[in-house]
Design an enzyme around this catalytic site. Structure first.
Site, PDB file in Angstrom:
ATOM      1  N   ASP A  37       0.837  -1.204   0.000  1.00 33.29           N
ATOM      2  CA  ASP A  37       0.000   0.000   0.000  1.00 33.29           C
ATOM      3  C   ASP A  37       0.877   1.261   0.000  1.00 33.29           C
ATOM      4  OD1 ASP A  37      -2.451   1.341   0.161  1.00 33.29           O
ATOM      5  OD2 ASP A  37      -2.367   1.432   2.360  1.00 33.29           O
TER       6      ASP A  37
ATOM      7  N   ALA B  57      -7.691   1.591   7.449  1.00 35.53           N
ATOM      8  CA  ALA B  57      -6.548   1.470   8.361  1.00 35.53           C
ATOM      9  C   ALA B  57      -6.893   2.031   9.743  1.00 35.53           C
ATOM     10  CB  ALA B  57      -5.328   2.186   7.787  1.00 35.53           C
TER      11      ALA B  57
HETATM   12  P1  13P Z   1      -7.690   5.278   6.585  1.00 36.69           P
HETATM   13  O1  13P Z   1      -6.609   5.209   7.607  1.00 36.69           O
HETATM   14  O2  13P Z   1      -8.308   6.631   6.517  1.00 36.69           O
HETATM   15  O3  13P Z   1      -8.661   4.168   6.713  1.00 36.69           O
HETATM   16  O4  13P Z   1      -6.998   5.093   5.147  1.00 36.69           O
HETATM   17  C1  13P Z   1      -6.571   3.831   4.763  1.00 36.69           C
HETATM   18  C2  13P Z   1      -6.008   3.833   3.394  1.00 36.69           C
HETATM   19  O5  13P Z   1      -6.492   4.462   2.499  1.00 36.69           O
HETATM   20  C3  13P Z   1      -4.856   2.949   3.160  1.00 36.69           C
HETATM   21  O6  13P Z   1      -4.358   3.076   1.886  1.00 36.69           O
END
Ligand code: 13P
Length: 283
Positions: free
Chosen positions: A81, A231
């Protein structure tokens, strides 16, 4: 065996639901994600940022995720990611990651395309798939910090050109979400999303889905999002539960005990997110 996101996202796109991509950090959080997804018979994407993979070890995470695929009969993809370093992507694709996001969204349009193309060429030759971002999300993700004022929505015509010229497998769009928590209620630009969907045929990805009201995420899925990244909404309940455990048990020192409430709290969120995405029973 770990699979790529290709088939699971194609199926989600066709049947109008989304596959959740959960950011994990270690053995405990990876297991909560895959075991909960297996209970709900949901396909799942296990994601790690560069910081996470450095922390936990790419080869360790591959081994844990591969082990999970032997125990659970659901499609599991292992995803890089927000990687900005092509050499790191190559290293981890070789280690067994089946999907990679190259985030060159800070670069201008032509340089973004050139960088992404290099990753696509490499990853496809290795049987992995590639996600890239056009536009720019605000907020904080790992070491990536984008000030709100520098956030930039995805232009639908540019998105079409970007997908055609790069050959990416999925596109992360900027339509008003941000990484982390929001100051007010986020406003998502669904008209923009619909226009992107009408011009682009690859699966569309929603980053920054934590703290976004469920009805808005569901609308986004209705209008074409088929991967939803989460996340922060996992990290907060996990750490809150561990903090509470230590408050009640200040002398505790057994990780098997103090990690357990964190895992349980996280599991509830994973269940809710799978249901929100509509991926239950889609494995
Ligand atoms: P968040 O922490 O806002 O859920 O974002 C997660 C995300 O986009 C990981 O790539």
């Amino acid at each position: 065996m770990l699979v790529t996101t290709k088939e699971m996202l194609a199926k989600a796109q066709k049947e109008n639901y989304a596959v959740p991509a959960f950011n994990i950090h270690n053995l405990e959080t990876l297991r909560v994600v895959v075991e909960t997804a297996a209970e709900l018979k949901s396909p799942v994407i296990v994601a790690g940022t560069p910081g996470t993979i450095e922390y936990a070890g790419g080869d360790y995470l591959v081994a844990i995720a591969e082990t999970a695929t032997k125990k659970h009969d659901i499609p599991i993809a292992l995803h890089l990611d927000h990687f900005e370093n092509i050499d790191k992507i190559k290293e981890y694709v070789n280690a067994g990651f089946t999907s990679a996001m190259i985030d060159a969204s800070k670069e201008d349009f032509e340089n973004n395309i050139n960088t992404v193309k290099k990753v696509v060429e490499y990853a496809h030759a290795k049987g992995s798939v590639v996600e890239a971002e056009l536009g720019k999300l605000g907020g904080v993700e790992d070491d990536l910090v984008v000030d709100e004022k520098d956030a930039m929505y995805t232009n639908p015509d540019s998105a079409k050109e970007f997908v055609e010229r790069t050959g990416i497998d999925s596109l992360a769009v900027a339509i008003g979400t941000a990484h982390g928590l929001y100051k007010g209620e986020p406003k998502l630009d669904f008209e923009r999303l619909k226009e992107i969907r009408s011009k682009v045929d690859v699966p569309l990805v929603l980053h920054g889905a934590s703290d976004v009201p469920e009805n808005l995420v569901k609308e986004a899925i209705k209008f074409g999002i088929c991967k939803v990244n989460i996340a922060t909404d996992l990290k907060i309940p996990f750490s809150d539960a561990v903090k509470q455990y230590f408050k009640e048990n200040p002398d505790a020192n057994d990780p098997r005990k103090y990690m357990t409430p964190g895992k349980e709290a996280m599991k509830e969120v994973v269940i809710a997110k799978i249901k929100m995405c509509g991926s239950e029973n889609k494995a």
